[in-house]
Design an enzyme around this catalytic site. Structure first.
Site, PDB file in Angstrom:
ATOM      1  CD  GLU A 103      90.333 -17.208  71.524  1.00  0.00           C
ATOM      2  OE1 GLU A 103      91.430 -17.105  72.071  1.00  0.00           O
ATOM      3  OE2 GLU A 103      90.158 -17.811  70.465  1.00  0.00           O
ATOM      4  CB  CYS A 140      83.857 -14.006  64.171  1.00  0.00           C
ATOM      5  SG  CYS A 140      84.380 -15.667  63.774  1.00  0.00           S
ATOM      6  CB  CYS A 147      86.490 -28.035  66.087  1.00  0.00           C
ATOM      7  SG  CYS A 147      85.539 -28.366  64.587  1.00  0.00           S
ATOM      8  CB  CYS A 151      89.950 -28.702  58.855  1.00  0.00           C
ATOM      9  SG  CYS A 151      88.182 -29.008  58.617  1.00  0.00           S
ATOM     10  CB  CYS A 154      91.278 -25.406  61.219  1.00  0.00           C
ATOM     11  SG  CYS A 154      90.279 -24.487  62.403  1.00  0.00           S
ATOM     12  CB  CYS A 371      90.478 -17.910  59.527  1.00  0.00           C
ATOM     13  SG  CYS A 371      89.246 -16.868  58.859  1.00  0.00           S
TER      14      CYS A 371
HETATM   15  N1  SAH Z   1      83.509 -25.096  61.214  1.00  0.00           N
HETATM   16  C1  SAH Z   1      83.055 -24.020  60.412  1.00  0.00           C
HETATM   17  C2  SAH Z   1      83.336 -22.640  60.958  1.00  0.00           C
HETATM   18  C3  SAH Z   1      84.674 -22.366  61.597  1.00  0.00           C
HETATM   19  S1  SAH Z   1      86.078 -22.028  60.629  1.00  0.00           S
HETATM   20  C4  SAH Z   1      83.599 -24.155  59.009  1.00  0.00           C
HETATM   21  O1  SAH Z   1      84.348 -25.070  58.748  1.00  0.00           O
HETATM   22  O2  SAH Z   1      83.225 -23.369  58.155  1.00  0.00           O
HETATM   23  C5  SAH Z   1      85.857 -20.542  59.757  1.00  0.00           C
HETATM   24  C6  SAH Z   1      86.638 -20.501  58.447  1.00  0.00           C
HETATM   25  O3  SAH Z   1      88.044 -20.349  58.662  1.00  0.00           O
HETATM   26  C7  SAH Z   1      86.477 -21.786  57.662  1.00  0.00           C
HETATM   27  O4  SAH Z   1      86.295 -21.504  56.311  1.00  0.00           O
HETATM   28  C8  SAH Z   1      87.808 -22.449  57.896  1.00  0.00           C
HETATM   29  O5  SAH Z   1      88.062 -23.426  56.958  1.00  0.00           O
HETATM   30  C9  SAH Z   1      88.740 -21.272  57.855  1.00  0.00           C
HETATM   31  N2  SAH Z   1      90.061 -21.537  58.422  1.00  0.00           N
HETATM   32  C10 SAH Z   1      90.363 -22.350  59.432  1.00  0.00           C
HETATM   33  N3  SAH Z   1      91.683 -22.353  59.681  1.00  0.00           N
HETATM   34  C11 SAH Z   1      92.250 -21.507  58.804  1.00  0.00           C
HETATM   35  C12 SAH Z   1      93.585 -21.062  58.575  1.00  0.00           C
HETATM   36  N4  SAH Z   1      94.610 -21.521  59.297  1.00  0.00           N
HETATM   37  N5  SAH Z   1      93.787 -20.151  57.602  1.00  0.00           N
HETATM   38  C13 SAH Z   1      92.742 -19.678  56.876  1.00  0.00           C
HETATM   39  N6  SAH Z   1      91.472 -20.057  57.057  1.00  0.00           N
HETATM   40  C14 SAH Z   1      91.220 -20.972  58.003  1.00  0.00           C
END
Ligand code: SAH
Length: 387
Positions: A103, A140, A147, A151, A154, A371
């Site tokens: 996406e 975006c 991935c 994390c 995420c 996000c």
């Molecule tokens: N891998 C990269 C880019 C993708 S994530 C990175 O880690 O920066 C984009 C942003 O969304 C990152 O800051 C990530 O930590 C945040 N993010 C991911 N899951 C989230 C969630 N459930 N709630 C809020 N932010 C989130």
């Protein structure tokens, strides 16, 4: 002749047509007994006009149109669906040639994210009206299918990494998204914040930036492109060197210390908080530009006043702005955002410490575009592609 593989820039047939830079197109045409200027011509068709079907490249001979199509010049995905949020956010669901789904998300730009902008948006076409009055949109984009970073908060990483996207697949998201702008909108900024870790996949990410920032193509100035990373230090260094610090950098820090960060970001065991701060200090940022620190607030994990104070101390040597993102709930985890008061308190402490601190409103969460929600609602791969 087998068609080029859009999932990688380089394959047996050389560089994938959509991933070729003008000089590579020129070399290609010259090697095939054609004049070099055809190179810029085809690059403009693709990256300025967004035309990925050689049959429609009207100033090429029939023979060349057939040849380019045989070499694999074709859209690298199909648009499956566009989800429109009440707030103007649009999520584009794309199906790649191997059935994987990614996406990208068009997001109306907020005033605050615009505040570092110094130059007007480039539209990629001189025929368009001045951009100032148009509503600026940010796209975006995703760099990987799934991935590998894992994390815990995420959604994108829950199923692990399927594969990285080729530069053709990354750049074509921009070409596709431009078709979904409403009247009066302009695509102004690109953020590599969709699915995947862009610096885990450095070569394709860097090539896509070269393609998208090229003046003969989509023409995004490097300062209008931001790469967000979980904190892969060697990748941060390379990005700084390769683009002279002009590409915007966002670090997903999410914690002021290793003991907290370790709990939510497995990669922290490789590159800890001190290493990260040091790599940001070394990033050759132009004067007056700031690095973005992303901080997802998770109740009971990283949202206490002591965390805010430690964060303020940690970031002291850096030129940064801080984006606070109350965590979006994902099914795979019981973690959640703090209360609104908790979020405000955290922000106030950072503001009192002298930081520019923005609260990222949840955008598009009625279409699961916020996000961490990317691809959660959608399977990464069609069932028919795997069974
Ligand atoms: N891998 C990269 C880019 C993708 S994530 C990175 O880690 O920066 C984009 C942003 O969304 C990152 O800051 C990530 O930590 C945040 N993010 C991911 N899951 C989230 C969630 N459930 N709630 C809020 N932010 C989130």
């Amino acid at each position: 002749m087998s068609a080029a593989d859009p999932t990688r820039s380089h394959g047996p047939g050389g560089v994938h047509p959509i991933a070729r830079l003008p000089e590579e197109w020129e070399a290609y045409f010259e090697a095939n007994g054609e004049r070099a200027f055809r190179g810029a011509q085809v690059f403009r068709w693709i990256h300025q006009r967004g035309e990925l079907d050689p049959a429609k490249m009207s100033d090429l001979s029939k023979a060349w149109r057939v040849r380019l199509s045989e070499e694999g010049l074709a859209p690298p995905f199909e648009l499956v669906e566009v989800f429109r949020s009440r707030d103007g956010t649009r999520k584009l669901l794309l199906e790649l040639v191997d059935g994987g789904r990614v996406e990208c998300v068009l997001i109306p730009m907020s005033k605050e994210s615009d505040e570092d902008d110094e130059s007007p948006a480039t539209s990629g076409s001189s025929a368009e009206p001045p951009t100032d009055r148009r509503r600026k949109m940010t796209l975006c984009i995703s760099t990987q299918l799934g991935c590998a970073m894992g994390c815990v908060f995420c959604a994108s990483g829950q199923a692990g990494l399927v594969r990285g996207l080729g530069a053709a697949e990354i750049a074509a998201q921009v070409l596709e998204a431009r078709r979904h702008l409403d009247d009066g909108e302009v695509l102004s900024n690109l953020v590599y914040m969709g699915m995947g870790e862009p610096l885990h996949h450095y070569d394709e990410t860097a090539r896509s930036i070269r393609l998208l920032s090229h003046g003969e193509g989509a023409g995004f100035g490097l300062r209008r492109i931001t790469v967000s990373t979980v904190g892969l230090v060697p990748g941060i260094r390379r990005l700084g060197e390769d683009f002279g610090g002009k590409v915007g950098l966002a670090l997903s820090l999410h914690a002021p210390s290793d003991d907290v960060r370790q709990k939510i970001i497995p990669m922290n065991s490789r590159f800890g908080v001190r290493d990260l701060v040091q790599s940001l200090r070394e990033y050759p940022l132009p004067r007056r530009r700031r690095i973005t620190i992303e901080y997802t607030l998770i109740s009971g994990v990283n949202d206490q006043p002591a965390h805010a104070r430690a964060l303020a101390n940690l970031l002291r040597p850096l030129s940064v702005k801080i984006n606070l993102i109350p965590m979006n709930v994902i099914d795979a985890s019981s973690l959640a955002a703090p209360s609104d008061e908790g979020v405000e308190r955290f922000r106030d402490l950072l503001v009192q410490a002298g930081y520019s601190c923005f609260l990222r409103r949840r955008r598009g969460d009625d279409v699961a575009a916020a996000c961490g929600q990317l691809a959660l609602a959608e399977r990464l791969v069609r069932p028919s592609a795997s069974s």
